[in-house]
Design a protein around this motif. Sequence first.
Motif, PDB file in Angstrom:
ATOM      1  N   TYR A   1       0.829  -1.218   0.000  1.00  0.00           N
ATOM      2  CA  TYR A   1       0.000   0.000   0.000  1.00  0.00           C
ATOM      3  C   TYR A   1       0.855   1.257   0.000  1.00  0.00           C
ATOM      4  CZ  TYR A   1      -3.625  -3.328   1.266  1.00  0.00           C
ATOM      5  OH  TYR A   1      -4.475  -4.384   1.268  1.00  0.00           O
ATOM      6  N   TRP A   2       2.163   1.095  -0.026  1.00  0.00           N
ATOM      7  CA  TRP A   2       3.038   2.274  -0.039  1.00  0.00           C
ATOM      8  C   TRP A   2       3.190   2.732  -1.489  1.00  0.00           C
ATOM      9  CZ3 TRP A   2       4.524   6.219   2.365  1.00  0.00           C
ATOM     10  CH2 TRP A   2       5.680   6.928   2.027  1.00  0.00           C
ATOM     11  N   PRO A   3       2.787   3.968  -1.783  1.00  0.00           N
ATOM     12  CA  PRO A   3       2.830   4.417  -3.184  1.00  0.00           C
ATOM     13  C   PRO A   3       4.231   4.848  -3.626  1.00  0.00           C
ATOM     14  CG  PRO A   3       1.892   6.122  -1.777  1.00  0.00           C
ATOM     15  CD  PRO A   3       2.163   4.945  -0.890  1.00  0.00           C
ATOM     16  N   GLY A   4       5.240   4.757  -2.753  1.00  0.00           N
ATOM     17  CA  GLY A   4       6.598   5.158  -3.114  1.00  0.00           C
ATOM     18  C   GLY A   4       6.875   6.575  -2.674  1.00  0.00           C
ATOM     19  N   GLY A   5       8.170   6.867  -2.493  1.00  0.00           N
ATOM     20  CA  GLY A   5       8.579   8.192  -2.040  1.00  0.00           C
ATOM     21  C   GLY A   5       9.459   8.072  -0.816  1.00  0.00           C
ATOM     22  N   LEU A   6      10.063   9.179  -0.397  1.00  0.00           N
ATOM     23  CA  LEU A   6      10.960   9.223   0.750  1.00  0.00           C
ATOM     24  C   LEU A   6      12.130   8.237   0.596  1.00  0.00           C
ATOM     25  CD1 LEU A   6       8.341   9.282   3.653  1.00  0.00           C
ATOM     26  CD2 LEU A   6       9.596  11.235   2.707  1.00  0.00           C
ATOM     27  N   GLY A   7      12.480   7.952  -0.655  1.00  0.00           N
ATOM     28  CA  GLY A   7      13.592   7.028  -0.901  1.00  0.00           C
ATOM     29  C   GLY A   7      13.216   5.576  -0.721  1.00  0.00           C
ATOM     30  N   VAL A   8      11.943   5.301  -0.422  1.00  0.00           N
ATOM     31  CA  VAL A   8      11.483   3.917  -0.288  1.00  0.00           C
ATOM     32  C   VAL A   8      10.580   3.619  -1.485  1.00  0.00           C
ATOM     33  CG1 VAL A   8      10.295   2.242   1.166  1.00  0.00           C
ATOM     34  CG2 VAL A   8      11.566   4.134   2.211  1.00  0.00           C
ATOM     35  N   PRO A   9      11.057   2.812  -2.438  1.00  0.00           N
ATOM     36  CA  PRO A   9      10.272   2.578  -3.654  1.00  0.00           C
ATOM     37  C   PRO A   9       9.041   1.714  -3.386  1.00  0.00           C
ATOM     38  CG  PRO A   9      12.251   1.235  -3.654  1.00  0.00           C
ATOM     39  CD  PRO A   9      12.334   2.098  -2.443  1.00  0.00           C
ATOM     40  N   ALA A  10       8.036   1.871  -4.261  1.00  0.00           N
ATOM     41  CA  ALA A  10       6.786   1.129  -4.116  1.00  0.00           C
ATOM     42  C   ALA A  10       6.947  -0.289  -4.637  1.00  0.00           C
ATOM     43  CB  ALA A  10       5.673   1.842  -4.877  1.00  0.00           C
ATOM     44  N   VAL A  11       6.206  -1.206  -4.026  1.00  0.00           N
ATOM     45  CA  VAL A  11       6.217  -2.609  -4.472  1.00  0.00           C
ATOM     46  C   VAL A  11       5.688  -2.705  -5.904  1.00  0.00           C
ATOM     47  CG1 VAL A  11       5.258  -4.916  -4.035  1.00  0.00           C
ATOM     48  CG2 VAL A  11       5.958  -3.467  -2.120  1.00  0.00           C
ATOM     49  N   ALA A  12       4.719  -1.835  -6.210  1.00  0.00           N
ATOM     50  CA  ALA A  12       4.137  -1.825  -7.557  1.00  0.00           C
ATOM     51  C   ALA A  12       5.190  -1.512  -8.607  1.00  0.00           C
ATOM     52  CB  ALA A  12       3.005  -0.803  -7.613  1.00  0.00           C
ATOM     53  N   ASP A  13       6.260  -0.805  -8.213  1.00  0.00           N
ATOM     54  CA  ASP A  13       7.333  -0.473  -9.152  1.00  0.00           C
ATOM     55  C   ASP A  13       8.420  -1.538  -9.165  1.00  0.00           C
ATOM     56  OD1 ASP A  13       5.952   1.809  -9.691  1.00  0.00           O
ATOM     57  OD2 ASP A  13       7.058   3.036  -8.231  1.00  0.00           O
TER      58      ASP A  13
ATOM     59  N   GLU B   1      11.199  -4.829  -3.505  1.00  0.00           N
ATOM     60  CA  GLU B   1      10.904  -5.895  -2.547  1.00  0.00           C
ATOM     61  C   GLU B   1      10.024  -5.349  -1.427  1.00  0.00           C
ATOM     62  OE1 GLU B   1      12.289  -9.318  -1.860  1.00  0.00           O
ATOM     63  OE2 GLU B   1      12.172  -9.126  -4.067  1.00  0.00           O
ATOM     64  N   ARG B   2       9.222  -6.224  -0.837  1.00  0.00           N
ATOM     65  CA  ARG B   2       8.474  -5.810   0.354  1.00  0.00           C
ATOM     66  C   ARG B   2       9.454  -5.573   1.499  1.00  0.00           C
ATOM     67  NH1 ARG B   2       3.430 -10.105   0.461  1.00  0.00           N
ATOM     68  NH2 ARG B   2       2.102  -8.995  -0.992  1.00  0.00           N
ATOM     69  N   SER B   3       9.142  -4.574   2.333  1.00  0.00           N
ATOM     70  CA  SER B   3      10.013  -4.323   3.491  1.00  0.00           C
ATOM     71  C   SER B   3       9.178  -3.813   4.645  1.00  0.00           C
ATOM     72  CB  SER B   3      11.085  -3.283   3.132  1.00  0.00           C
ATOM     73  OG  SER B   3      10.476  -2.020   2.975  1.00  0.00           O
ATOM     74  N   TYR B   4       9.703  -4.037   5.858  1.00  0.00           N
ATOM     75  CA  TYR B   4       8.975  -3.547   7.036  1.00  0.00           C
ATOM     76  C   TYR B   4       8.900  -2.033   7.044  1.00  0.00           C
ATOM     77  CZ  TYR B   4       8.722  -8.194   9.057  1.00  0.00           C
ATOM     78  OH  TYR B   4       8.412  -9.506   9.280  1.00  0.00           O
ATOM     79  N   LEU B   5       9.948  -1.382   6.494  1.00  0.00           N
ATOM     80  CA  LEU B   5       9.949   0.079   6.454  1.00  0.00           C
ATOM     81  C   LEU B   5       8.802   0.589   5.588  1.00  0.00           C
ATOM     82  CD1 LEU B   5      11.268   2.723   7.229  1.00  0.00           C
ATOM     83  CD2 LEU B   5      12.748   2.514   5.208  1.00  0.00           C
ATOM     84  N   ALA B   6       8.657  -0.034   4.396  1.00  0.00           N
ATOM     85  CA  ALA B   6       7.568   0.366   3.502  1.00  0.00           C
ATOM     86  C   ALA B   6       6.219   0.090   4.156  1.00  0.00           C
ATOM     87  CB  ALA B   6       7.679  -0.361   2.168  1.00  0.00           C
TER      88      ALA B   6
END
Lengths: 285, 273
Positions: free
Chosen positions: A59-71, A74-79
């Motif tokens: 559900y993270w759309p990307g940004g803040l240097g953390v890329p989106a899974v849709a892009d 990898e899944r991450s706890y931070l995202a």
Amino acid sequence: MKVRHPTRDRWISLAVLAALALGWQVLSLVYTAEAQPGEPMVAGWQVLFTRTLLSLSDYWPGGLGVPAVADGAERSYLAALLAILLHSADTILRLAAGLMLGGVAGLVLGLALSWSRWTRRLVDWPLQFIRTLPLLAMVPLFQLWFGTDALGEVVFVAYGIGVIVFAGTVNAVRNIPQIYLDNARALGASRLFLTRTVVLPAIVPAMRSTVLLSLGAGWGAVLGAEYLGAQSGLGYMIVYAQQFAFLDRMFLVALLFVFYTSVSTVVLARLTGRMLAWAPEGQRA
Amino acid sequence: MVVTDSRMIELVNIGRSFRRADGRTVAAVSDVSLTIPEGEFVCLIGTSGCGKSTLLAMIAGLLAPSQGSIVVDGREIDGPGPERGMVFQRDSVFPWMRVVDNVEYGLRCRGVAAPERRAVALRYLDRVGLGHVERAWPRELSGGMLKRVAIATVFANGAKVLMLDEPFGALDYVTRHQLQRVLLDLWDDGRAGTTRRTVLFVTHDVDEALLLADRILVVGAGRIVDDIRVEAPRPRDTDTLLRSDAVAIKHRLLGHLGLERPLAQGRAAGAAA
């Protein structure tokens, strides 16, 4: 005389919570049916806080240097954490804006209509009618009127809360003991001064339960609005998960709700409790 | 006794009727005309439902008369005003304000500056014996203390006419007597300075009326049925009640209240001995 044991009471509450959590875990071990392969109907805690939590990074759309899974990331706890914060913030902001708007409008309107016996009579019947109207029945109508963006959701929440606060205000003002109004008038209070110094403080104890009630309705309203059409927020997360029968995600978001509603209730109770230092203990606790 | 010529309260053909639930109209007060000079302590006495509280509420301006006019201090009244103060039967102290803020309330309504009104409030709190609880919440006070706060509040507001509607009715014997003394003490302030305040005191207690009043008005079925002067010198005490003129008045009052055969029977003096 009743003796209170706050510490002991707290321990009992915690024990009940722990028992509930344990019961859930036992249920997940006993009842192993799956909604789809790899998706248990009842997800145990070891699943919820690892795989399920991780999956929220979708559900993270990307940004803040953390890329989106849709892009392709990898899944991450931070995202996942960022996704929770982002969608929670959206929902809470909608709720807060609606709460402010509806609360102030309901209070002002309620006070205005309590001004005289005639205006009170005017709203008596329509008020009963509006109160019984199921809030969620109005969601589609509000979406057509105000759109499915943030404005529509805020207006909807404001409406849901406004009706409750309005009805609560009219009722609370009606129940102010006449003697206080007579005393203030006899001492020379003008209408406006009386409203500020007698009516407003006198309705606080009654308004306290109204506000707590409207907070519950507010959470319901914001979720209802998000179920139908929103592109962000906790309600959106639940509906999205439902489409793919991700029961564990739905459960995890529901837990978030439990957390938020509890915190908001405690905060509000504390705030209003401070305003009620004058009241007998039974009305403050 | 200080009685000046100036008329503080003047009622002309006052009447008030209420419409009952069944649609019938009932007269609570009918055709009362009355003049009360400045500084007089008047007790209104009568059985429950005789219209004495209605009369008081009209003079206070909380209830509009159905007919007639009320003139207080030379002005026809049209609602409550700061020249009149009211102590109610039930507790009227605002529970959401500290004691001292309650006493200041009337002055605050009229825009008196904060330090000034605080000084006045503290002075009157001291006078009613509550100087030590100025910062307390009303819920921390007893019923008698709340009455003291209410009395301090109307005196602090500087009203020329004080109306008290069975103020001590719900209090115990000792407290009632203490508060009667507090009230008379404040009323007596006038003796030293200019004039006393005019007091209208509703009660159903015959002894209380005898101890307090210059003049007792008996109300019955919405009318003034008797007007009695109490000439006993002040300060009064229990012995005052044993004076022959006081005993005579007491019998007359008890007769009006239906507790004794009328004085005309001639048994009164014997029964009192």
